[in-house]
Structures are given as structure tokens and as C-alpha cells.
Design a protein around this motif. Structure first.
Motif, PDB file in Angstrom:
ATOM      1  N   GLU A   1     -17.293-100.327 -48.505  1.00  0.00           N
ATOM      2  CA  GLU A   1     -17.412-100.752 -47.109  1.00  0.00           C
ATOM      3  C   GLU A   1     -16.152-100.389 -46.333  1.00  0.00           C
ATOM      4  OE1 GLU A   1     -18.619-104.814 -44.605  1.00  0.00           O
ATOM      5  OE2 GLU A   1     -18.713-104.768 -46.797  1.00  0.00           O
ATOM      6  N   LYS A   2     -16.324 -99.950 -45.080  1.00  0.00           N
ATOM      7  CA  LYS A   2     -15.189 -99.644 -44.216  1.00  0.00           C
ATOM      8  C   LYS A   2     -14.757-100.903 -43.475  1.00  0.00           C
ATOM      9  CE  LYS A   2     -16.225 -94.742 -43.453  1.00  0.00           C
ATOM     10  NZ  LYS A   2     -16.547 -93.694 -42.452  1.00  0.00           N
ATOM     11  N   LEU A   3     -13.438-101.128 -43.453  1.00  0.00           N
ATOM     12  CA  LEU A   3     -12.873-102.306 -42.808  1.00  0.00           C
ATOM     13  C   LEU A   3     -11.770-101.911 -41.833  1.00  0.00           C
ATOM     14  CD1 LEU A   3     -12.551-104.698 -45.897  1.00  0.00           C
ATOM     15  CD2 LEU A   3     -14.405-104.622 -44.220  1.00  0.00           C
ATOM     16  N   LEU A   4     -11.407-102.824 -40.956  1.00  0.00           N
ATOM     17  CA  LEU A   4     -10.332-102.735 -39.957  1.00  0.00           C
ATOM     18  C   LEU A   4     -10.818-102.207 -38.607  1.00  0.00           C
ATOM     19  CD1 LEU A   4      -7.124-101.517 -41.836  1.00  0.00           C
ATOM     20  CD2 LEU A   4      -7.643-103.813 -41.032  1.00  0.00           C
ATOM     21  N   PHE A   5     -10.981-100.884 -38.455  1.00  0.00           N
ATOM     22  CA  PHE A   5     -11.388-100.259 -37.190  1.00  0.00           C
ATOM     23  C   PHE A   5     -10.382-100.537 -36.071  1.00  0.00           C
ATOM     24  CE2 PHE A   5     -15.227-101.172 -39.636  1.00  0.00           C
ATOM     25  CZ  PHE A   5     -15.768 -99.904 -39.754  1.00  0.00           C
ATOM     26  N   VAL A   6      -9.102-100.328 -36.360  1.00  0.00           N
ATOM     27  CA  VAL A   6      -8.061-100.488 -35.339  1.00  0.00           C
ATOM     28  C   VAL A   6      -8.082 -99.259 -34.440  1.00  0.00           C
ATOM     29  CG1 VAL A   6      -5.598-100.817 -34.907  1.00  0.00           C
ATOM     30  CG2 VAL A   6      -6.657-101.807 -36.962  1.00  0.00           C
ATOM     31  N   PRO A   7      -8.322 -99.428 -33.124  1.00  0.00           N
ATOM     32  CA  PRO A   7      -8.397 -98.264 -32.236  1.00  0.00           C
ATOM     33  C   PRO A   7      -7.028 -97.629 -32.027  1.00  0.00           C
ATOM     34  CG  PRO A   7      -8.556-100.291 -30.977  1.00  0.00           C
ATOM     35  CD  PRO A   7      -8.593-100.694 -32.416  1.00  0.00           C
ATOM     36  N   PRO A   8      -6.967 -96.318 -31.754  1.00  0.00           N
ATOM     37  CA  PRO A   8      -5.682 -95.635 -31.539  1.00  0.00           C
ATOM     38  C   PRO A   8      -4.840 -96.256 -30.436  1.00  0.00           C
ATOM     39  CG  PRO A   8      -7.423 -94.029 -31.863  1.00  0.00           C
ATOM     40  CD  PRO A   8      -8.101 -95.374 -31.761  1.00  0.00           C
ATOM     41  N   SER A   9      -5.480 -96.903 -29.463  1.00  0.00           N
ATOM     42  CA  SER A   9      -4.733 -97.530 -28.371  1.00  0.00           C
ATOM     43  C   SER A   9      -3.862 -98.690 -28.853  1.00  0.00           C
ATOM     44  CB  SER A   9      -5.703 -98.034 -27.294  1.00  0.00           C
ATOM     45  OG  SER A   9      -6.598 -99.000 -27.836  1.00  0.00           O
TER      46      SER A   9
ATOM     47  N   SER B   1       8.899 -99.532 -44.639  1.00  0.00           N
ATOM     48  CA  SER B   1       7.943-100.405 -45.308  1.00  0.00           C
ATOM     49  C   SER B   1       6.558-100.393 -44.688  1.00  0.00           C
ATOM     50  CB  SER B   1       8.475-101.846 -45.318  1.00  0.00           C
ATOM     51  OG  SER B   1       8.619-102.344 -44.004  1.00  0.00           O
ATOM     52  N   ARG B   2       6.401 -99.849 -43.467  1.00  0.00           N
ATOM     53  CA  ARG B   2       5.114 -99.979 -42.785  1.00  0.00           C
ATOM     54  C   ARG B   2       4.549 -98.696 -42.191  1.00  0.00           C
ATOM     55  NH1 ARG B   2       3.941-105.520 -41.077  1.00  0.00           N
ATOM     56  NH2 ARG B   2       5.375-106.871 -42.182  1.00  0.00           N
ATOM     57  N   LEU B   3       5.357 -97.673 -42.031  1.00  0.00           N
ATOM     58  CA  LEU B   3       4.859 -96.457 -41.402  1.00  0.00           C
ATOM     59  C   LEU B   3       3.877 -95.757 -42.334  1.00  0.00           C
ATOM     60  CD1 LEU B   3       5.589 -95.154 -38.624  1.00  0.00           C
ATOM     61  CD2 LEU B   3       6.942 -93.511 -39.915  1.00  0.00           C
ATOM     62  N   VAL B   4       2.775 -95.290 -41.784  1.00  0.00           N
ATOM     63  CA  VAL B   4       1.748 -94.638 -42.586  1.00  0.00           C
ATOM     64  C   VAL B   4       1.413 -93.285 -41.975  1.00  0.00           C
ATOM     65  CG1 VAL B   4      -0.113 -95.781 -41.296  1.00  0.00           C
ATOM     66  CG2 VAL B   4      -0.569 -94.916 -43.583  1.00  0.00           C
ATOM     67  N   ARG B   5       1.150 -92.304 -42.827  1.00  0.00           N
ATOM     68  CA  ARG B   5       0.705 -90.997 -42.340  1.00  0.00           C
ATOM     69  C   ARG B   5      -0.809 -90.947 -42.370  1.00  0.00           C
ATOM     70  NH1 ARG B   5       3.263 -86.187 -41.670  1.00  0.00           N
ATOM     71  NH2 ARG B   5       5.105 -86.882 -42.810  1.00  0.00           N
ATOM     72  N   LEU B   6      -1.407 -90.484 -41.284  1.00  0.00           N
ATOM     73  CA  LEU B   6      -2.861 -90.456 -41.141  1.00  0.00           C
ATOM     74  C   LEU B   6      -3.348 -89.011 -41.224  1.00  0.00           C
ATOM     75  CD1 LEU B   6      -3.002 -92.981 -38.163  1.00  0.00           C
ATOM     76  CD2 LEU B   6      -3.444 -93.468 -40.585  1.00  0.00           C
ATOM     77  N   PRO B   7      -3.869 -88.591 -42.370  1.00  0.00           N
ATOM     78  CA  PRO B   7      -4.280 -87.187 -42.557  1.00  0.00           C
ATOM     79  C   PRO B   7      -5.275 -86.700 -41.515  1.00  0.00           C
ATOM     80  CG  PRO B   7      -4.255 -88.346 -44.658  1.00  0.00           C
ATOM     81  CD  PRO B   7      -4.072 -89.384 -43.598  1.00  0.00           C
ATOM     82  N   SER B   8      -6.214 -87.558 -41.124  1.00  0.00           N
ATOM     83  CA  SER B   8      -7.257 -87.133 -40.186  1.00  0.00           C
ATOM     84  C   SER B   8      -6.781 -87.090 -38.743  1.00  0.00           C
ATOM     85  CB  SER B   8      -8.474 -88.056 -40.296  1.00  0.00           C
ATOM     86  OG  SER B   8      -9.036 -87.967 -41.587  1.00  0.00           O
TER      87      SER B   8
ATOM     88  N   ASP C   1     -10.778 -92.714 -38.853  1.00  0.00           N
ATOM     89  CA  ASP C   1     -12.194 -92.401 -39.035  1.00  0.00           C
ATOM     90  C   ASP C   1     -12.754 -91.877 -37.712  1.00  0.00           C
ATOM     91  OD1 ASP C   1     -14.769 -92.517 -40.521  1.00  0.00           O
ATOM     92  OD2 ASP C   1     -15.251 -94.030 -39.012  1.00  0.00           O
ATOM     93  N   LYS C   2     -13.113 -90.597 -37.697  1.00  0.00           N
ATOM     94  CA  LYS C   2     -13.549 -89.968 -36.444  1.00  0.00           C
ATOM     95  C   LYS C   2     -14.860 -90.548 -35.925  1.00  0.00           C
ATOM     96  CE  LYS C   2     -11.171 -85.608 -37.435  1.00  0.00           C
ATOM     97  NZ  LYS C   2     -11.307 -84.145 -37.646  1.00  0.00           N
ATOM     98  N   SER C   3     -15.753 -90.951 -36.810  1.00  0.00           N
ATOM     99  CA  SER C   3     -17.045 -91.478 -36.379  1.00  0.00           C
ATOM    100  C   SER C   3     -16.896 -92.809 -35.654  1.00  0.00           C
ATOM    101  CB  SER C   3     -17.989 -91.628 -37.573  1.00  0.00           C
ATOM    102  OG  SER C   3     -17.452 -92.525 -38.532  1.00  0.00           O
ATOM    103  N   SER C   4     -16.049 -93.700 -36.169  1.00  0.00           N
ATOM    104  CA  SER C   4     -15.848 -94.999 -35.536  1.00  0.00           C
ATOM    105  C   SER C   4     -14.662 -95.003 -34.583  1.00  0.00           C
ATOM    106  CB  SER C   4     -15.637 -96.074 -36.603  1.00  0.00           C
ATOM    107  OG  SER C   4     -14.473 -95.796 -37.366  1.00  0.00           O
ATOM    108  N   GLN C   5     -13.880 -93.904 -34.618  1.00  0.00           N
ATOM    109  CA  GLN C   5     -12.702 -93.759 -33.769  1.00  0.00           C
ATOM    110  C   GLN C   5     -11.721 -94.918 -33.961  1.00  0.00           C
ATOM    111  OE1 GLN C   5     -14.163 -93.132 -29.757  1.00  0.00           O
ATOM    112  NE2 GLN C   5     -14.569 -90.972 -30.165  1.00  0.00           N
TER     113      GLN C   5
END
Length: 504
Positions: A113-121, A246-253, A280-284
Motif C-alpha cells: 500500500e502507498k502511504l503519505l502523499f505529501v505534495p511538492p508544495s 539526518s533528514r535530507l532525502v534524494r528523490l529519484p523520480s 509518485d507521478k500518478s498521485s503527485q
């Protein structure tokens, strides 16, 4: 405390015109934030440099953030995120056993299952809008790379307190991130004397100092109205880099963009989990896909990457329980002997492939890399094998044209014995520290100082115990292989003597 940095890059601040690129592997990456000796700012690996940092030597308390186990500020963050576009979540922030704060399932969660869905904004990147637009414009003119750019952005927004749109996020961040950046030199020397991770910590501290010095000399000092020293100083940069490490993440997509992802960084790490954050491009939105099911009330985890216990302590300030981290490793230091008749030739061969006379290699419970064995071959090889020095050095640097395991049967026993001696030397250091650890801190009378030192000592004991365990396993394997080699040689010698007696 939750941290979600999947990767940490190897070069954060060469000259400002350098393009940020690449990610490192998970085994003991080198964090070089600044080109050595640039602008006469010394970066030393043997001790923590304080040259040209700030005029003030008194450590200031960071006024932003909260205690790491605080739920109030984090609840305000969740409310603000929901009001700003974060969809309804299947997880709530609660106090947890692993990580102090964490996200806990409030509904049944299925595997996959996909969780979170934090928008880029609601994500902080190098493209985020500055409240102080003038400061952002100046940094862009100097082509500051993403890491120091975001670190400066975070300080700028934090200093504005409630007038920044990120105030709810910043107030939920730890006031003192769990990071070896916050260990003093004496604490590093005392508690991590046996572990190679101490060297990594010293390098990282010096690199942050070098980064700050460069920003101050090149930019801040020329624009004091935009970057006042009472806000942009080494204390605040230690804080902001502690947050990023401790918190920065790289987002491949998102083309490998690095980002701070509010709410997602409340997720804690589990060594057995294989799921990471990505766009996730589909859910943005920023999501992760569960690799297992969760029942209501269970803490939900992600992976911070396949990192050793030392790396996890370095960036995140925790050490998994002994034997629970399948990616755990320990660095073994190998060095050429200056008394070697071919010392100069061997050093030259190593230099051609980017290596020095002394190198560290990761060792796991399952064994050691081919590069370590190749370096050991080079160390013990006699002058008669000078034609193979180049091949050995190339294999030790992982730049050999052939990726096959090189073997030199005539010196294999010597190479294995050399590795064994190095492992046993390290084991001796770990054992000495662990034996003495029970006597530490008896001179501390201040309760708060006692609690801190007891906590740091326990982290060090946990790390050293897990690293020594790996070395013990390597010692066992090496002794067995040497025994087999030597028993085989004895059998061959006995057979040869028998044949000689037969023909007498």
C-alpha cells in the motif's frame, strides 16, 4: 526521533561552480564538503579544527525546534500540514519505543500500500521560495550547491519564527539533532577511540566548519545586512547540517533532487524494512510503498538505507541492537610498512589509482571485499613480484579491467596473516575500551552531564560491541583458512618426504 535521509553525497562543496551530483554507496562514504585548503581554511582529519569559525567561543543554545520526544509541536505540524493540503493519513504521530516519536498505524495497512502523499508544495528543496528573497537571490548568484543552500535557507526561515510559512515544521524539528556533530572532541576521543567511525565524525565536523567558513568569507561578510553573524554562525550551521544529515532525502523520480519532507521525516528506521521515499507521478506526492502489513497501533517504518551501525550513529544518533542489522560492517585499517624494500614503488602504484599507503576497508560478518584482499597482497608481495604491483593496486581500488578475484597462491598465506593481524589489533582496542567502559563517568557530579555521558557511553558500547562481533567472526574465518593452508602444505611436505624415502 525520525530521520529519513536515504543517501548522503560524497562531495557537497567543491568550488561553488561545481554541479551537485552523484550518490555514494552505503559503506562508509566520505563526506567532503569543501575542497581542502581552499581560501586557507584548514580541514584536518586528526583533530577538530576551530580555525576561522566565529569570533565567539561560547556555544549558543539554538532557540528553534523542540525536545526530541515532544509531541505537542509535532501535533501542530500535523494540523498545519492537513490544512495546507496533506490528505488524510492512516498514521498518527505518537510516542514510541523505537525513536521516541514515530508514526503509528491508526487503520489496517496492507502490504504494497502507498502511504503519505505529501505534495511538492509542502517539501523543502533548493527551489523553495525564500521569505527573505534578497538572501536567496544572493546565494543563487554565487551558485551555491544544494546542501549548503538548503542549510542556509533553513536557518533563514527559522530566524523568522512565526512569520515563516515553515514555522510549524521548524518548531517540530529537534533543537539538538541526534548527530555526532554534537559530540565534543574529548567525547569522540574517549568513547570512539576504538572505532574508525571517530575519524568519519572528525572529518564531518571539520567539513561543516569548512563549509561555513567559505560561505562566511565569500558571501556573508559581503552582505551583513542579509546574513547577520548573530543568526548565521557556526552554531546555527551545526544545527542545520545536523538536520540535513539526518533528514535530507534524494528523490529519484524528481531527477534526484534532495529535499526535506515534513511528516515523512517522523518515520523511524528498521533494518529489516526495504521501502524508501520517492515522488509518485500518478498521485503527485511523496510516498512510500509498504513491504509488510501493519495492524492498528503498530509503528510504521521505512529504511534509511543499507548502512552500518557506525553510519547510523554518525548521522542519526542511534545504534541498532547487536546482530539485527544485516548491513552492519566495520572498517579495518591496512597500511604499507615503511620498512618495505619496495615501499616507494608500491605507493606510486597506489597513487595511480587514487589510493594512499594507508586505507580502510569494510568487513562484514559474511566476509570482506576483494579490494581488501588485493591491498593485502600488495603489502606482503616481495620485490620479485614488482610486475604485479600495478595489477594489485588497480584491484584494491576497484578499477581493475577484470573484475575477477585475483589470486596469488604463493603469498596468500602471508596476505591472510596480515589481515588477521590487523583484525586482532582492532579487537584488542575494542576489548580494552569495553573493559574500561564500566569505570567511565564516575567523576561526573552534574546530573545532566552524567545523563548525557552515560547516554553517549552506551551508544559507544553498543557500537563497539557490534563492530567487535564482526571482527571476531573474521578472525575465526581467517584462522580456519590459514589452518587449512598450513595443513595442506604439511600434507604435501609429508607426501614429498615419503616419495623421497621410496626412491632411496
Amino acid at each position: 526521533m525520525a530521520e529519513v535521509s536515504r543517501i548522503l553525497q560524497s562531495v557537497l562543496l567543491p568550488p561553488f561552480s561545481h554541479k551537485l551530483d552523484g550518490i555514494t554507496n552505503s559503506h562508509f562514504s566520505s563526506y567532503k564538503l569543501y575542497r581542502r585548503n581552499r581560501l586557507n581554511v584548514g580541514i584536518r582529519c586528526s583533530s577538530i579544527s576551530t580555525t576561522e569559525t566565529t569570533k565567539s567561543t561560547k556555544t549558543q543554545n539554538i532557540p528553534w525546534g523542540c525536545e526530541t520526544d515532544s509531541l505537542e509541536n509535532a501535533s501542530n505540524l500535523q494540523k498545519w500540514l492537513s490544512e495546507s493540503g496533506l490528505p488524510s493519513q492512516k498514521m498518527d504521530l505518537q510516542r514510541v519505543d523505537v525513536g521516541e516519536r514515530g508514526l503509528v498505524a491508526n487503520n489496517n495497512i496492507r502490504k504494497g500500500e502507498k502511504l503519505l502523499f505529501v505534495p511538492p508544495s509542502l517539501v523543502i528543496t533548493a527551489d523553495s521560495k525564500w521569505s527573505n528573497s534578497g538572501a536567496g537571490d544572493v546565494l543563487k548568484q554565487y551558485n551555491v550547491p544544494d546542501w549548503p543552500f538548503i542549510a542556509t535557507y533553513l536557518i533563514s526561515e527559522a530566524s523568522l519564527v512565526k512569520s515563516s510559512r515553515w514555522s510549524n515544521y521548524i518548531s517540530a524539528l529537534p533543537r539538538q539533532p541526534y548527530s555526532l556533530l554534537y559530540w565534543t572532541q574529548s567525547e569522540l576521543d574517549r568513547y570512539l577511540e576504538a572505532s574508525q567511525i571517530r575519524q568519519r565524525a572528525v572529518e564531518r565536523i571539520n567539513n561543516v566548519i569548512g563549509t561555513y567558513n567559505d560561505l562566511r568569507l565569500r558571501i556573508f561578510s559581503k552582505h551583513p545586512d542579509l546574513f547577520p553573524e548573530e543568526i548565521f554562525n557556526i552554531e546555527t550551521f551545526n544545527w542545520s547540517f545536523g538536520i540535513l544529515f539526518s533528514r535530507l532525502v534524494r528523490l529519484p523520480s524528481m531527477d534526484g533532487r534532495v529535499a526535506l519532507v515534513p511528516w515523512a521525516d517522523m518515520l523511524n528506521h528498521n533494518c529489516e524494512v526495504e521501502t524508501f521515499l520517492d515522488y509518485d507521478k500518478s498521485s503527485q506526492g511523496i510516498v512510500f510503498t509498504t513491504d509488510r502489513a501493519y495492524l492498528p497501533g503498530e509503528q510504521v517504518f521505512i529504511s534509511y538505507g543499507r548502512k552500518s551501525n557506525g553510519e547510523l550513529l554518525l548521522s542519526y544518533g542511534f545504534v541498532p541492537k547487536e546482530g539485527t542489522n544485516p548491513s552492519d560492517s566495520v572498517e579495518v585499517s591496512l597500511a604499507l610498512k615503511k620498512s618495505d624494500k619496495c615501499y616507494t614503488e608500491k605507493v606510486e602504484a597506489l597513487k595511480k589509482h587514487g589510493l594512499s599507503a594507508s586505507e580502510c576497508f569494510p568487513v562484514q560478518v559474511t566476509g570482506w571485499p576483494l579490494e581488501l584482499m588485493a591491498f593485502a597482497y600488495l603489502v606482503v608481495s616481495p620485490p620479485s613480484m614488482s610486475r604485479q604491483f600495478e595489477e594489485m593496486a588497480a584491484a584494491a581500488s576497484n578499477k581493475a579491467t577484470s573484475k575477477k578475484d585475483i589470486k596469488y597462491p604463493e603469498i596468500e598465506e602471508d596476505a591472510l596473516q596480515f589481515i588477521l593481524d590487523s583484525c586482532e589489533s582492532s579487537i584488542s582496542k575494542y576489548s580494552k575500551f569495553l573493559q574500561a567502559s564500566g569505570e567511565m563517568d564516575l567523576d561526573v557530579t552534574n546530573p545532566k552531564q552524567l545523563n548525557r555521558r552515560v547516554f553517549l557511553k552506551q551508544l559507544a558500547v553498543d557500537l563497539c560491541t557490534s563492530e567487535r562481533r564482526i571482527l571476531y567472526r573474521s578472525q575465526y574465518i581467517l584462522r580456519r583458512r590459514l589452518r587449512d593452508i598450513r595443513s595442506g602444505e604439511l600434507k604435501a611436505l609429508n607426501l614429498f618426504d615419503g616419495l623421497k624415502n621410496l626412491f632411496k
